[in-house]
Write an enzyme that holds these catalytic residues in place. Structure first.
Site, PDB file in Angstrom:
ATOM      1  N   GLU A 428      -5.452  61.029  40.902  1.00 31.67           N
ATOM      2  CA  GLU A 428      -4.387  60.436  40.112  1.00 31.67           C
ATOM      3  C   GLU A 428      -4.737  58.988  39.779  1.00 31.67           C
ATOM      4  OE1 GLU A 428      -1.153  59.553  42.627  1.00 31.67           O
ATOM      5  OE2 GLU A 428      -0.053  58.482  41.066  1.00 31.67           O
ATOM      6  N   ASP A 505      -1.636  59.680  45.754  1.00 28.78           N
ATOM      7  CA  ASP A 505      -1.128  58.695  46.705  1.00 28.78           C
ATOM      8  C   ASP A 505      -0.217  59.352  47.736  1.00 28.78           C
ATOM      9  OD1 ASP A 505      -2.471  56.724  45.452  1.00 28.78           O
ATOM     10  OD2 ASP A 505      -0.750  55.983  44.288  1.00 28.78           O
ATOM     11  N   ASP A 507       2.636  58.875  48.633  1.00 27.31           N
ATOM     12  CA  ASP A 507       4.034  58.475  48.442  1.00 27.31           C
ATOM     13  C   ASP A 507       4.749  59.534  47.610  1.00 27.31           C
ATOM     14  OD1 ASP A 507       3.110  58.203  45.883  1.00 27.31           O
ATOM     15  OD2 ASP A 507       3.231  56.012  45.836  1.00 27.31           O
ATOM     16  N   ASP A 509       5.667  59.613  44.470  1.00 33.36           N
ATOM     17  CA  ASP A 509       5.060  59.917  43.171  1.00 33.36           C
ATOM     18  C   ASP A 509       3.827  60.795  43.338  1.00 33.36           C
ATOM     19  OD1 ASP A 509       6.936  58.618  41.712  1.00 33.36           O
ATOM     20  OD2 ASP A 509       5.815  56.726  41.580  1.00 33.36           O
TER      21      ASP A 509
END
Ligand code: TTJ
Length: 641
Positions: A428, A505, A507, A509
């Site tokens: 990403e 990541d 997290d 997102d």
């Protein structure tokens, strides 16, 4: 629940002991990760559901306790406690001999099949402790096992009692053995999703769920009197629907058939198959039967009402299914399963039975409901119209150059060509992609950066999906095309990488992007998942650098907590990684790329299924449950060895 059958415990067939199960647990339970762990719960629940299918049980309760145990209770007849001819109580045989469950009553349908049905004895063998409580014949009987071995000595083969009761039922409490399982934390979202599904497939059953592992327990009751009609409604809850669900039912070839479907205003199809209330991830003959007869009946209607003229070609099966959400549920006395994960129904008579029942009932229905008929046919018409443009898009896609650099020039391919040795990382963001390109071993690791959020294929029309640059690039890179549904243009033998690693990541997102990618693979390249090619990288959240001693990566907040307990404040410094982009090439190599040290998790079909349609809530407007699901999964890092 009026059926009465005589039974005796003597029909239990004794096969073998549980040593083999503990020696090779993977052979019996499939996986020793979270999936295998949840599987233990389903295995026990399925026994209670069998008792419901036999006509004797209306309530099942599943409780996850703070001490890590799980209790499953039903109000069935209670496992028989009388003496078996081998001189042991029947209950003992259920929990100590493999496959005893299937043999000792003559109810016709068994949930067991495919991955399931390994038997309560396997759960027992893989549990540090297992408690049994049976209410029947006026008493409460009990028994106790540790790692499959009974700890209570029976007198004349009879179970001990702890009081009287006028009720009947069975209650099992087990603690998965930490010596066997890598994880011993049950995943509530997965269990809930599966229990809800079970409720849809058993409309007269009520399932209570309680997760008491947190301060405010999570309590749910699943009762779905509408059955698969309700299931279809819920699958479509975030989608504009075009008509009320249609429900068909009948029996043929000694097989009970039920189907429910509804068309929505979206370019997609979602047809789910169940046999004896168990989901068939890989589909099978019941779905083939349904699809074949639907195509032929609808084409006949199309000609009858003049939508198709004599010279026109028939609508394709995919045209006819454009926009459909369907659940097909059959009850088969002797189901057989095949396929990668043994979840594909194989009985030919199931295809016959479904096409007979659905063929007859569908005509009865549409003859009386012309509006719905027209609605459904207009979906097919729309699909046929854009089919041509899709085919064009497909041709363009397939004629793009196949090597090294894709149309965007972003794929940094690897040097080796042998797919067995090669890996591709889908990264990403351009910056993380850049570091990954520097960090990788270019001989066998390819990097494909993708930009921000990819398209949600669950919400997008087919031509949009195929027109999406990110998706095109991926399909090109993998080399095996794609398929909508089964078998079309997807050719797994052309896959150019043994491992496809999603790198996002750590997290919300990042988890969202992983979910979107999983959904994409699940819908268009499911074999990648069935055959175990898809992985999710598990980047660390922190790096701890002590003044003395070795540096350590910490993968979640629990790990950080543990680290803080072991190391005095001030004795170390902490680096927090907000995203992959914050790691330097060396760190990225150590944590996500180097096979010796990296952490990643193999994606199992259940992950993709949960990410996808069955729980569309996850992808739709309801953000909170999706977050919970993703977080729960994000904590499941495992060493890939
Ligand atoms: C079998 O045929 C004779 C009457 O009892 C039938 C039976 O086994 N019933 C039964 C088993 N009800 N519930 C179970 C059961 C429930 C749980 C939660 C777990 C297990 C292993 C069995």
């Amino acid at each position: 629940m009026t059926k009465k059958e005589t039974y005796d415990a003597a029909s239990i067939s004794v096969l073998e002991g549980l040593e083999a199960v503990r020696k090779r647990p993977g052979m019996y339970i499939g996986s020793l990760s979270r999936k295998g762990l949840n599987h233990l719960v389903f295995e026990i629940v399925d026994n209670a559901v069998d008792e419901h299918l036999a006509g004797y049980c209306s309530e099942v309760t599943v409780v996850l306790h703070r001490d890590g145990t799980c209790t499953v209770t039903d109000n069935g007849r209670g496992i028989p406690v009388d003496m078996h001819e081998k001189g042991v109580s029947a209950e003992r045989l259920v929990f100590t001999t493999l496959h005893a469950g299937g043999k000792f009553d003559n109810s016709v349908y068994k949930t067991s099949g495919g991955l399931h049905g390994v038997g309560s004895s396997v759960v027992n063998a893989l549990s540090a402790s297992l408690d049994v409580e049976i209410m029947r014949d006026g008493y409460v009987f009990y028994d106790h096992y540790e790692r499959g071995v009974p700890t209570i000595e029976l007198e004349e083969g009879l179970l001990p009692r702890r009081g009287r009761s006028t009720k009947t039922g069975t209650s099992i409490t087990f603690l998965p053995d930490p010596e066997i399982f890598e994880k011993t934390w049950f995943s509530a979202p997965e269990i809930k999703s599966r229990l809800h599904e079970t409720a849809y497939l058993n409309p007269e059953l009520t399932i209570h769920f309680s997760d008491q592992r947190q301060d405010t327990p999570d309590e749910e009751n699943y009762h779905e009197p509408e059955g698969i009609v309700g299931f279809v409604r819920d699958l479509d809850q975030n989608t504009p629907v075009l008509h009320e669900p249609v429900y068909l039912k009948g029996e043929a070839e000694g097989i009970q058939v039920e189907a429910a479907f509804q068309y929505v205003d979206e370019f997609r199809e979602n047809v789910l198959g169940f046999c004896n209330t168990i989901f068939n991830a890989e589909g099978g003959t019941h779905l083939t039967g349904f699809k074949t007869v639907l195509t032929s009946v609808m084409n006949n209607y199309a000609r009858e009402i003049g939508l198709l003229k004599e010279k026109d070609q028939n609508f394709t099966g995919a045209d006819i299914r454009n926009g459909i959400t369907a659940v097909i549920s059959i009850k088969h006395p002797e189901p057989r399963f095949e396929g990668q994960t043994k979840t594909k129904l194989d009985n030919q008579d199931a295809a016959k039975a479904v096409s007979k029942v659905v063929g007859e009932q569908l005509v009865l229905y549409f003859d009386r409901n012309l509006e719905t008929l027209k609605t459904v046919l207009s979906c097919a018409e729309k699909s046929a119209k854009i089919r041509k443009s899709q085919e064009k898009a497909k041709t363009n896609l397939l004629s793009k150059p196949k090597y090294s650099f894709d149309s965007n020039g972003k794929l940094a391919n690897c040097e080796k060509k042998d797919p067995a040795l090669c890996e591709i990382f889908i990264v990403e963001g351009d910056s993380a992609g850049g570091s990954a390109k520097t960090a990788r071993d270019r001989s066998y690791q390819a990097i494909l950066p993708i930009r921000g959020k990819i398209l949600n294929v669950e919400k997008a029309a087919m031509d949009k999906v195929l027109g999406n640059a990110e998706i095109k690039t991926m399909i090109n890179a993998f080399g095996c095309g794609f398929s909508e549904g089964y078998g079309n243009d997807f050719d797994i033998t052309k896959l150019r990488y043994d491992k496809i690693v999603i790198m996002a990541d750590a997290d919300v997102d990042g988890a969202h992007i992983s979910t979107l990618l999983l959904t994409l693979f699940y819908r268009f390249m499911p074999e990648l998942i069935y055959q175990g090619h898809v992985y999710i990288a598990m980047p660390p959240l922190y790096k701890a650098m002590p003044k003395k001693g070795a540096e350590e990566y910490l993968y979640d907040d629990k790990a950080l907590e543990r680290y803080r307990k072991k190391h005095k404040p001030g004795s170390f410094t902490l680096q927090r990684f907000k995203g992959l982009g914050e790691m330097d090439a060396q760190q990225l190599w150590e944590t996500t790329l180097n096979p010796e040290t990296r952490r990643m998790r193999k994606v199992e079909i259940e992950d993709a299924r949960l990410a996808s349609s069955v729980t569309q809530v996850l992808m739709g407007s309801e953000v909170p449950p999706r977050k919970a699901f993703i977080y729960e999964h994000a904590q499941d890092a495992e060493l890939d060895v």
